[in-house]
Design an enzyme around this catalytic site. Sequence first.
Site, PDB file in Angstrom:
ATOM      1  CB  CYS A   1     -67.419  48.140  -0.047  1.00 29.41           C
ATOM      2  SG  CYS A   1     -67.997  48.724   1.359  1.00 29.41           S
ATOM      3  CB  SER A   2     -71.824  47.869  -1.183  1.00 27.21           C
ATOM      4  OG  SER A   2     -71.762  46.760  -2.127  1.00 27.21           O
TER       5      SER A   2
ATOM      6  CG  ASP B   1     -70.220  45.846   6.161  1.00 26.53           C
ATOM      7  OD1 ASP B   1     -70.031  45.899   7.270  1.00 26.53           O
ATOM      8  OD2 ASP B   1     -70.959  45.851   5.538  1.00 26.53           O
ATOM      9  NE  ARG B   2     -67.331  44.400   0.513  1.00 22.55           N
ATOM     10  CZ  ARG B   2     -68.272  44.093  -0.802  1.00 22.55           C
ATOM     11  NH1 ARG B   2     -67.830  43.106  -1.554  1.00 22.55           N
ATOM     12  NH2 ARG B   2     -69.498  44.500  -0.894  1.00 22.55           N
TER      13      ARG B   2
END
Length: 626
Positions: A338-339, A343-344
Amino acid sequence: MSSTSHSGETVAVQSRQAIAHSQSARFMQTEGGNSGDADYEDEQDVIPIFTTDNDETEAEGSPVNTDSNEVETGSGLVQLTLPQPSAELIQLLYIRLSDIVANVADYPPAQLYIRFFKDEMHELIGWNVYNFPREMERQGVSEELWKLQAVNGPSYDLCETYPQLLYFPASVPLSDLQESAKFRSKGRLPCLVWVNGKKKNFMLRCAQPLTGAAGKHSREDELLIQESMKCGPPDGNLTIFDARSFSAATGNKIMGKGTEDITNYPNTRLTYLDIPNIHAVRESFESLKTLCLSSTSDKWFSALENTQWLNYISLILKGATMIARCLKLQQGNVLIHCSDGWDRTSQLTSLSQLLMDPYFRTVEGFKVLIEKEWLSFGHKFQQRLGHPLLPHERSPIFLQFLDCVHQIMWQYPNAFEFNDSLLLRVAEHINTAWFGTFLCNCDRERHNLSLYATTLSLWAHIDTDLHSMLNSDFTETKKTIFPIINIRRLRLWEEYFLTFDPTHMAQQGHAEEHGVTQTASDGPKATPQAALTQSWATDTVVWMSNDKTLDCCFCQQRFSAFRRKHHCRACGRIFCNDCTKRRMALSHLGYFQPVRVCDECYSKLHGAQNTKDTDDGFILVSQSSQ
């Protein structure tokens, strides 16, 4: 002085040492006056004292400007001596309360429990659940292709938020790994987290590359990806799953980040999953909490839809399902980020492994999955769970993961060794800080604080009550499961979000009053599988709307001039050419000549669940359109 009071003073002293700012230091000095050593310079800050009518003189040191009130109690009149309120006093009270909240967040009770009861603790249990080399050996990793390296330990020089032991292609030198880490956000370079021991295809996880607006690239990072692909199946390709949307990834280029330029990575393709970021999830969760705590039932489902919570759950499940299909059906390799990759990314890697690997659907495997993808490879639990000094970092990302697991369990009630009670127990202790499992943000911080020696793991607590969390209908299987991802087939996790709902509590009280015990498991289980099985006996099929269906109900690919739409005559859903190659007669529906049906209905009507061989079997559940 008793041992209990001595321990209490010790805790108080250690808590005061955690207060960093100068005004907090003044509070420590004031509170430390219990020993009689401190001199009070401002009498207005003295804690109010109590005097009775039997006292002949006013207590020495009482404030001069006071309002006194006499309260009659069972023991006589008691005079309350209170200071005059002032801006300074209110500010001091606010500071003290802030100190208490921050101190609890930074010094959780989990550490105090072991510190003061370690003499009674004969053995610390729960921390030996997970071992990375042992887990990769279970998966069947090839030591000739993938090398276990301690390049990140013991000082975590390569990446601060990764574990000490990592798997990389054996042919990649340390210097290239270091350069690849410099090219990835937070140093989170691509590394192995899952491998198919028989087919050799694999899953990598990492963070976004630092391409920037100028389109920078790293030869070492490209080499790492290429060497990883050589460890997979011959002529295998790689799919990069970016959890963000295209616009979000493009916007990050302005800040010096971005996504991969696949022209620099041969035999790769890039897929965006459009999963919202932590800020959108936080807003959705706050709206959902407000709705669940409200007493009104007007337009409940409209309000629930407006929170977007189930829509976000659907997007995460869709991404995990696409990854599982790529690995299991297409025998491809995947890279997920993700970034910043914590998280994701953790949501997608853990959920896709849960779908593919039946080991992670057992109690032991579920513990290992959380330890590996969330704890070992880093997730900002301290910030995401709501540290008082970082409110903008709050987001229930891990709770979203548990909700997704609940949705899968709801659709496959027999595929999991544990029941919903285990998920609820984990969700309950995310924020309690009673155990060291969800403290800190990464493995490095836990080692620095010696949490593995000073706290208990949550799994030790769960093991003591495991019998209540086991699924009596569990049927062990080696098959991959693909859940329904359409929002129409998802449900609100009411066992968690509506625990204190007044209507539920009133219903429970009424049932108990009449001697009836109601549980979520009472009555027949209306599972999707049962509904599908019953549907074959009907003589009516409701066809999906041709205009409103944009994606194939099985492979989720977008329809186009080359990928045509076809209705399955057995279930009425819409599929592409590749997913409706089968034909058969449906006499109970009036089709006496072979007509087009989807692969799932063909298998169901023939009483077969396997579409592949025994090693790569699949359990298929009806897929709805997106």
